[in-house]
Design an enzyme around this catalytic site. Structure first.
Site, PDB file in Angstrom:
ATOM      1  CB  CYS A  18      50.931  70.444  51.702  1.00  0.00           C
ATOM      2  SG  CYS A  18      50.505  70.266  50.322  1.00  0.00           S
ATOM      3  CG  HIS A  56      52.662  66.142  51.463  1.00  0.00           C
ATOM      4  ND1 HIS A  56      51.880  65.943  52.725  1.00  0.00           N
ATOM      5  CD2 HIS A  56      51.812  66.317  50.376  1.00  0.00           C
ATOM      6  CE1 HIS A  56      50.761  66.691  52.522  1.00  0.00           C
ATOM      7  NE2 HIS A  56      50.671  66.827  51.023  1.00  0.00           N
ATOM      8  CD  GLU A  60      54.187  64.791  54.717  1.00  0.00           C
ATOM      9  OE1 GLU A  60      54.983  65.720  54.714  1.00  0.00           O
ATOM     10  OE2 GLU A  60      52.505  65.048  54.970  1.00  0.00           O
TER      11      GLU A  60
HETATM   12  N1  GLN Z   1      44.618  72.072  50.021  1.00  0.00           N
HETATM   13  C1  GLN Z   1      45.197  72.462  49.650  1.00  0.00           C
HETATM   14  C2  GLN Z   1      45.439  72.281  48.378  1.00  0.00           C
HETATM   15  O1  GLN Z   1      45.086  71.622  47.624  1.00  0.00           O
HETATM   16  C3  GLN Z   1      46.815  71.558  50.236  1.00  0.00           C
HETATM   17  C4  GLN Z   1      46.819  70.019  49.626  1.00  0.00           C
HETATM   18  C5  GLN Z   1      47.704  69.554  51.273  1.00  0.00           C
HETATM   19  O2  GLN Z   1      48.358  69.802  52.352  1.00  0.00           O
HETATM   20  N2  GLN Z   1      47.664  68.377  50.784  1.00  0.00           N
HETATM   21  O3  GLN Z   1      46.559  72.902  47.346  1.00  0.00           O
END
Ligand code: GLN
Length: 557
Positions: free
Chosen positions: A380, A506, A508
């Site tokens: 992400c 994600h 994970e």
């Molecule tokens: N802050 C980034 C976004 O909003 C990544 C979010 C995250 O890593 N969950 O896109």
């Protein structure tokens, strides 16, 4: 339908979630279909906005619900797939009741905790009572018995037991039996008092799970049984595990928990088949080699902040018969140089995150990984950071940034979709939950997944800006996965690097013991190759201790 309510006594952080999850593992291994539910007595409507320092990670479900990390334990320890119906906070309960009141649903009656609040709670338990899908519902009540916030939940359970009959329900109380050094004794009084508190509300536990540092001897068991009105064989010892949380189902089984629960609930099943689980634990406890991996994040002192990531690394490493030495690095400490801290690692992982703190340090870490051919996995925000780094340092585009960190950046390689379309100041909300990704044929990602269509869980606002795609691709930056309409970049990789992968989602949240996520598995494999090929200083441990035999993983006698 059978119900198990898990309550906690004496203090918080006893590992109630883990205990509930482990019971789920055992019941599933006996062929039962298990589903979980978590009741959180705090007033937040969802845990999505809670600070990781206080609360640990936000665990995201398929349907986009942002939940407590205990739901992660449930999904990792069993085959269940949860939705927002499996997590209920007091905030949600009161929101429902107040909205109903505003709509006039209560026809002007006085709205009260009993029955209106307790009815909402009971309905949520009933919603899961689908016999075509499940045999057992395990409901964990967050907090500790005696908390004011928890009372409506306990009262709802009391009523619920009355409605479904005691032969279909048990209350399993997880409690602390502390060892007092000065007296050389385990003390039962805190447990007695916490059970007394439960009784005051009309609940009598049938099973006591005793968290303890020392074995419970016969006298202690007798005493707990007598004072708490629980049969002696229902006093279950749950000692601190030596190596890994995945030992918990095995130790609880050795204490007879699953048989006891089945007897109490009149469930007839064969004993559990734990062979695969045991093998997994054995590999976690006693791997034949080790690998050192840096995790560069913001909340390095809070182990729970990146819980699912650490678990996913464990799953992947175990599948390679490998142990992990984690080097947890605070991203801010990398803002003025990275070599000293990264030179001894075989891989760099950058987790998700929000806000500008530490981002420049993460960009430096991504640069190090790219330049030194060190395997990189960016999750992400980690992917966004890898992208910014490449645009800046390989494509030579000046002042590249994400609009999250510099809203007026002239080169928004990461930005909101609205901004990309020239619309400013549209409140973009979070993209949450499971979305499909199409993987480009012939990429490393395709090789790793062995598939061209995958679905993964998301929690982000910002996106790769496709305007930069061609320019970056010319230099070796590949978008290897996109949303099916091709508009959103989901996966990136570098053409001239052994393993530089970033994903907008994600992974994970979908890794399990014995079913590691492909991106983590691929990452560990690449780290192992890197370690043997280049980083000789990250030596595999030659003197790995003897392998543990199955029977040594559970207490004997
Ligand atoms: N802050 C980034 C976004 O909003 C990544 C979010 C995250 O890593 N969950 O896109």
């Amino acid at each position: 339908m059978k119900y198990i309510f898990v309550t906690g006594g004496v203090i918080s952080s006893l590992g109630k979630g883990l205990t509930a999850a482990s019971l789920g593992t055992l019941l599933e291994a006996r062929g039962l279909r298990v589903v979980f539910q978590k009741f959180d007595p705090y007033l937040n409507v969802d845990p999505g906005t809670m600070n990781p320092f206080q609360h640990g990670e936000v665990y995201v479900l398929n349907d986009g619900a942002e939940t407590d990390l205990d739901l992660g334990h449930y999904e990792r320890f069993t085959n269940c797939v949860l939705t927002r119906h499996n997590n209920l906070t007091s905030g949600q309960v009161y929101e429902t009741v107040i909205l109903r009141e505003r709509r006039g649903d209560y026809l002007g009656k006085t709205v009260q905790v009993i029955p209106h609040v307790t009815d909402v709670i009971k309905n949520r338990i009933r919603e899961l009572s689908d016999e075509s899908k499940y045999d057992v519902v395990i409901t964990e009540i967050g907090g500790t018995t005696g908390d004011i916030e928890g009372l409506p939940f306990l009262e709802a359970i009391r009523q619920f037991i009355l409605e479904v009959g005691p032969q279909n329900v048990i209350n399993m109380h997880v409690t602390l039996v502390p060892y007092i050094k000065a007296a050389h004794e385990l003390k039962t009084k805190p447990t007695q008092q916490s059970v007394a508190k439960l009784r005051e509300i009309g609940l009598q536990p049938q099973v006591l799970i005793c968290r303890t540092e020392r074995p419970l001897d016969r006298d202690v068991r007798r005493k707990l049984s007598m004072f708490c009105s629980v049969s002696e064989k229902a006093v279950i010892e749950e000692r601190d595990v030596e190596h890994t949380i995945y030992e918990v189902p095995l130790t609880l089984h050795a204490e007879g928990l699953d048989q006891l629960v089945c007897d109490l609930l009149h469930l007839e099943t064969p004993g559990p088949d734990m062979a695969d689980w045991r093998k997994f634990v054995e590999r976690v406890v006693c791997p034949s080699k080790r690998v050192k991996i840096a995790v560069v994040g913001k909340y390095m002192d809070v182990r729970d902040a990146y819980k699912s990531i650490y678990e996913s690394l464990t799953h992947a490493a175990a599948s390679e018969d490998c142990g992990i030495d984690l080097k947890l690095i605070d991203a801010e400490s990398l803002e003025h140089g990275v070599d000293a801290q990264l030179k001894d690692v075989a891989g760099v992982l950058i987790p998700g995150g929000f806000g500008p703190r530490g981002v420049e340090g993460k960009i430096n870490a991504a640069r190090y990984a790219r330049e030194h051919n060190v395997p990189f996995l960016g999750l992400c925000l980690g992917m966004q950071v890898g992208t910014i780094e490449f645009a800046r340092n390989v494509c030579g585009i000046k002042n590249v940034n994400s609009t999250e960190f510099d809203k007026d950046t002239p080169e928004p390689v990461i930005s909101l979709l609205e901004e990309q379309r020239g619309v400013r100041n549209k409140g973009a909300s979070m993209r949450l939950g499971t979305w499909p990704t199409n993987i480009v044929k012939g990429t490393l990602a395709e090789k790793i997944y062995g598939d061209t269509e995958v679905t993964e869980r998301h929690r982000h606002r910002y996106e790769f800006n496709m305007k930069y795609r061609d320019r970056m691709n010319a230099k070796g930056f590949v978008i290897s996965g996109t949303s099916p309409d091709g508009i959103l970049a989901e996966l990136i990789e570098l053409r001239d690097h052994p393993y530089f992968i970033g994903c907008q989602y994600h992974p994970e949240f979908q890794s399990k013991p014995n079913k590691p996520h492909p991106l983590f598995k691929g990452f560990i494999q690449a780290c192992l190759r890197q370690q043997t090929a280049h980083a000789t200083h990250v030596r595999a441990d030659q003197e790995s201790p003897h392998r543990v035999l199955e029977r040594e993983l559970v207490p004997q006698g």
